[in-house]
Design an enzyme around this catalytic site. Structure first.
Site, PDB file in Angstrom:
ATOM      1  N   GLU A 128       0.887  -1.183   0.000  1.00  0.00           N
ATOM      2  CA  GLU A 128       0.000   0.000   0.000  1.00  0.00           C
ATOM      3  C   GLU A 128       0.911   1.215   0.000  1.00  0.00           C
ATOM      4  OE1 GLU A 128      -3.121  -0.131  -0.210  1.00  0.00           O
ATOM      5  OE2 GLU A 128      -3.846  -1.982   0.696  1.00  0.00           O
TER       6      GLU A 128
ATOM      7  N   CYS B   4      -2.226   9.014   2.573  1.00  0.00           N
ATOM      8  CA  CYS B   4      -2.029   8.488   1.215  1.00  0.00           C
ATOM      9  C   CYS B   4      -3.227   8.808   0.334  1.00  0.00           C
ATOM     10  CB  CYS B   4      -1.805   6.987   1.271  1.00  0.00           C
ATOM     11  SG  CYS B   4      -3.094   6.106   2.147  1.00  0.00           S
TER      12      CYS B   4
ATOM     13  N   GLU C 239       4.008  12.843  -5.064  1.00  0.00           N
ATOM     14  CA  GLU C 239       3.070  12.965  -3.952  1.00  0.00           C
ATOM     15  C   GLU C 239       3.544  14.132  -3.073  1.00  0.00           C
ATOM     16  OE1 GLU C 239       3.274   9.749  -1.043  1.00  0.00           O
ATOM     17  OE2 GLU C 239       1.127   9.957  -0.731  1.00  0.00           O
TER      18      GLU C 239
HETATM   19  P1  NAP Z   1       8.273   5.192   4.548  1.00  0.00           P
HETATM   20  O1  NAP Z   1       9.439   6.041   4.810  1.00  0.00           O
HETATM   21  O2  NAP Z   1       8.258   4.381   3.326  1.00  0.00           O
HETATM   22  O3  NAP Z   1       8.113   4.258   5.826  1.00  0.00           O
HETATM   23  C1  NAP Z   1       7.103   3.276   5.923  1.00  0.00           C
HETATM   24  C2  NAP Z   1       7.652   2.067   6.645  1.00  0.00           C
HETATM   25  O4  NAP Z   1       8.606   1.412   5.792  1.00  0.00           O
HETATM   26  C3  NAP Z   1       8.400   2.415   7.926  1.00  0.00           C
HETATM   27  O5  NAP Z   1       8.203   1.397   8.862  1.00  0.00           O
HETATM   28  C4  NAP Z   1       9.845   2.445   7.461  1.00  0.00           C
HETATM   29  O6  NAP Z   1      10.772   2.225   8.493  1.00  0.00           O
HETATM   30  C5  NAP Z   1       9.847   1.313   6.477  1.00  0.00           C
HETATM   31  N1  NAP Z   1      10.918   1.383   5.473  1.00  0.00           N
HETATM   32  C6  NAP Z   1      11.463   2.480   4.913  1.00  0.00           C
HETATM   33  N2  NAP Z   1      12.382   2.136   4.013  1.00  0.00           N
HETATM   34  C7  NAP Z   1      12.418   0.784   3.991  1.00  0.00           C
HETATM   35  C8  NAP Z   1      13.190  -0.174   3.268  1.00  0.00           C
HETATM   36  N3  NAP Z   1      14.095   0.195   2.374  1.00  0.00           N
HETATM   37  N4  NAP Z   1      12.946  -1.471   3.497  1.00  0.00           N
HETATM   38  C9  NAP Z   1      12.041  -1.864   4.394  1.00  0.00           C
HETATM   39  N5  NAP Z   1      11.292  -1.006   5.122  1.00  0.00           N
HETATM   40  C10 NAP Z   1      11.466   0.304   4.920  1.00  0.00           C
HETATM   41  O7  NAP Z   1       6.939   6.008   4.495  1.00  0.00           O
HETATM   42  P2  NAP Z   1       6.416   7.058   5.548  1.00  0.00           P
HETATM   43  O8  NAP Z   1       7.075   8.352   5.276  1.00  0.00           O
HETATM   44  O9  NAP Z   1       6.502   6.508   6.929  1.00  0.00           O
HETATM   45  O10 NAP Z   1       4.877   7.113   5.166  1.00  0.00           O
HETATM   46  C11 NAP Z   1       4.425   7.943   4.160  1.00  0.00           C
HETATM   47  C12 NAP Z   1       4.133   7.175   2.901  1.00  0.00           C
HETATM   48  O11 NAP Z   1       3.235   6.097   3.176  1.00  0.00           O
HETATM   49  C13 NAP Z   1       3.428   8.041   1.906  1.00  0.00           C
HETATM   50  O12 NAP Z   1       3.952   7.812   0.625  1.00  0.00           O
HETATM   51  C14 NAP Z   1       1.980   7.578   1.991  1.00  0.00           C
HETATM   52  O13 NAP Z   1       1.225   7.838   0.852  1.00  0.00           O
HETATM   53  C15 NAP Z   1       2.165   6.123   2.248  1.00  0.00           C
HETATM   54  N6  NAP Z   1       0.950   5.534   2.808  1.00  0.00           N
HETATM   55  C16 NAP Z   1       0.216   4.696   2.026  1.00  0.00           C
HETATM   56  C17 NAP Z   1      -0.953   4.152   2.510  1.00  0.00           C
HETATM   57  C18 NAP Z   1      -1.784   3.231   1.656  1.00  0.00           C
HETATM   58  O14 NAP Z   1      -2.614   2.562   2.209  1.00  0.00           O
HETATM   59  N7  NAP Z   1      -1.590   3.168   0.370  1.00  0.00           N
HETATM   60  C19 NAP Z   1      -1.384   4.471   3.788  1.00  0.00           C
HETATM   61  C20 NAP Z   1      -0.618   5.331   4.556  1.00  0.00           C
HETATM   62  C21 NAP Z   1       0.561   5.847   4.039  1.00  0.00           C
HETATM   63  P3  NAP Z   1      11.623   3.446   9.112  1.00  0.00           P
HETATM   64  O15 NAP Z   1      10.659   4.363   9.745  1.00  0.00           O
HETATM   65  O16 NAP Z   1      12.503   2.769  10.091  1.00  0.00           O
HETATM   66  O17 NAP Z   1      12.373   4.075   7.972  1.00  0.00           O
END
Ligand code: NAP
Length: 453
Positions: free
Chosen positions: A229, A263, A358
């Site tokens: 997601e 998101c 985004e």
């Molecule tokens: P993020 O930086 O991608 O982090 C999300 C999760 O992934 C965190 O637990 C993060 O851990 C982990 N992560 C980051 N890099 C990783 C890697 N290379 N390998 C494995 N895990 C990794 O995103 P965010 O800034 O927290 O959240 C915002 C994003 O989420 C936005 O793009 C938003 O649109 C999206 N989102 C999507 C949905 C949906 O349902 N489609 C819902 C909510 C949010 P760390 O914190 O330790 O880096």
């Protein structure tokens, strides 16, 4: 080893810090999850359902306490944090009631004397979750996974370790045996180790494209099922027949929900030229009336962004658009600390790189189009495909929008939202697979064909 640190984004104050798990602790959690799975998978639905309903009860009883924790840790307003806890209880009750029916054995006639489908759990599932809805995102993944008989390991975003630990506590207090739901205090880099472990059978990730792509690469290497997601740049289309007042009021909520960090927040407002001017004026006026400030203050409409780096990224995107000629109707520069004002930009070059990204903050991008065909073309001109909202009372236009918008969900005359009863997920770079509803619980099960003669 480093620490996971919880920082209040409204004040910059450190709230708590926890040492990151070492390899031995990770191994021990995986072993416990795997071992527990052998017995947990045989627990009857009625028992799992009773535990999950108790979890829902705990959420409802202590929503003020959990809401405050969420608000302090990631900055959303207290009212929206409490609402998130209530919604988390809803998804628990939904799957507690429905899971058994969704996973009931199905009989299919064939050349056998008896044949059909039996749904079985896969085993240990890893959930990699974001900070923006620290409770809801976890529950909408965990409720179906646990009802199906899987066990779960949570790797939450590193800025919400208090929420992550509280979630584990809530599942234990609800009655789930140790090992069914465990929080791993690990960094993104340590996810590789978990995915590579043979006992881990699948992974769900909600987050950015970069994180999704990295997890999918690892999962591909180890042949694990994934659900992703990811981000979105949802269009919000307004056509001349729309109820303009309702559209403007909803546009404001749809853009600013969660301080603009959702998101499925509406991010690109695609306005028919016949209504573009009054829409822009009314939206600007509503933005002007909003109060930005302390998320714990009931008067506050918009709290801080969750981290300094998010604010820098949002501001960088705004400045790039302004330099390319975008007009600023309101907002447009940081307020100090992690606070960014509700911002409206128009006259955006449609092919500017930022128009395809985004924008994860309280910034509305406005575009004007001559007709419905141009609206659909612009709406689809994005690498993402999560949700789309369109406003028109014309039945033909409604049908065309439902059919032609490239998105995981299309809402007509309403805001895109998640609902336990309806599938949720995206296409294109917004990810794949579905959460919620019957579709969601089928993602992490073995759809086993059975055939007897
Ligand atoms: P993020 O930086 O991608 O982090 C999300 C999760 O992934 C965190 O637990 C993060 O851990 C982990 N992560 C980051 N890099 C990783 C890697 N290379 N390998 C494995 N895990 C990794 O995103 P965010 O800034 O927290 O959240 C915002 C994003 O989420 C936005 O793009 C938003 O649109 C999206 N989102 C999507 C949905 C949906 O349902 N489609 C819902 C909510 C949010 P760390 O914190 O330790 O880096």
């Amino acid at each position: 080893m480093g620490h996971l640190v919880s920082i209040n984004p409204a004040t910059g104050e450190e709230l708590a810090r926890y040492p990151v798990f070492d390899a031995g602790q990770i191994q021990s959690c995986i072993a416990q999850a795997h071992e527990r799975f052998q017995s947990y998978r045989r627990i009857p639905f009625a028992q799992r359902s009773a535990w999950l309903k108790r979890v829902a009860g705990i959420l409802e009883e202590r929503k003020a306490e959990f809401g405050r924790l969420i608000s302090l840790e990631m900055g959303k307003t207290l009212a929206s944090a409490v609402a998130e806890v209530e919604k988390s209880a809803w998804v628990c009750r939904y799957y507690a009631e429905e899971a058994e029916g969704f996973l009931a054995e199905r009989s299919i006639a064939s050349d056998a004397s008896r044949s059909g489908i039996r749904y079985q759990p896969l085993g240990v599932i890893l959930a990699v979750m974001p900070w923006n809805f620290p409770f809801w995102q976890v529950f909408r993944c965990a409720a179906p996974a646990l009802m199906a008989g899987n066990t779960l390991l949570l790797k939450h975003a590193s800025n919400v370790p208090q929420s992550a630990l509280t979630l584990e506590q809530i599942f234990r207090e609800g009655g789930f045996p140790p090992g069914v739901f465990q929080t791993l205090l690990i960094t993104a880099a340590q996810v590789a180790e978990v995915v590579a472990d043979e006992r881990v059978r699948g992974a769900a990730l909600t987050g950015s494209e970069a994180a999704g792509s990295s997890l999918a690469r690892l999962a591909g290497q180890h042949l694990k099922k994934t659900v992703l997601e990811l981000g979105g740049s949802d269009p919000f289309i307004v056509l001349p027949s729309a109820d303009l007042e309702a559209a403007v009021a909803t546009a404001v909520t749809a853009r600013l929900i969660n301080n603009g960090q959702s998101c499925i927040a509406a991010k690109r407002f695609i306005l028919h030229r016949a209504i573009a001017e009054p829409f822009t004026a009314a939206m600007t006026e509503r933005f002007r009336r909003l109060k930005v400030g302390d998320p714990l203050d009931p008067q506050t409409d918009v709290g801080p962004l969750a981290t300094p780096s998010i604010l820098q990224e949002v501001d960088g995107q705004v400045q790039a658009l302004v330099q390319a000629g975008a007009k600023v109707h309101i907002g447009g520069s940081p307020l100090g600390g992690n606070f960014y004002p509700p911002t409206i930009l128009s006259d955006i070059p449609p092919d500017h790189p930022v128009a395809h990204q985004e924008v994860f903050g309280p910034v509305a991008l406005l575009f004007t189009v001559p007709d419905v065909s141009a609206a659909i073309e612009l709406a689809n001109n994005t690498p993402f495909g999560l949700g789309a909202s369109a406003w028109t009372t014309d039945p033909e236009e409604q049908e065309r929008l439902l059919e032609e918008l490239e998105a995981g969900s299309v809402f007509i005359n309403g805001m895109v939202k998640s609902d336990p009863r309806l599938p949720f997920g995206g296409i294109k770079r917004s990810g794949y697979g579905r959460e919620l509803s019957r579709e969601g619980i089928l993602e992490f099960v073995n759809v086993k064909t059975i055939w007897v003669k």
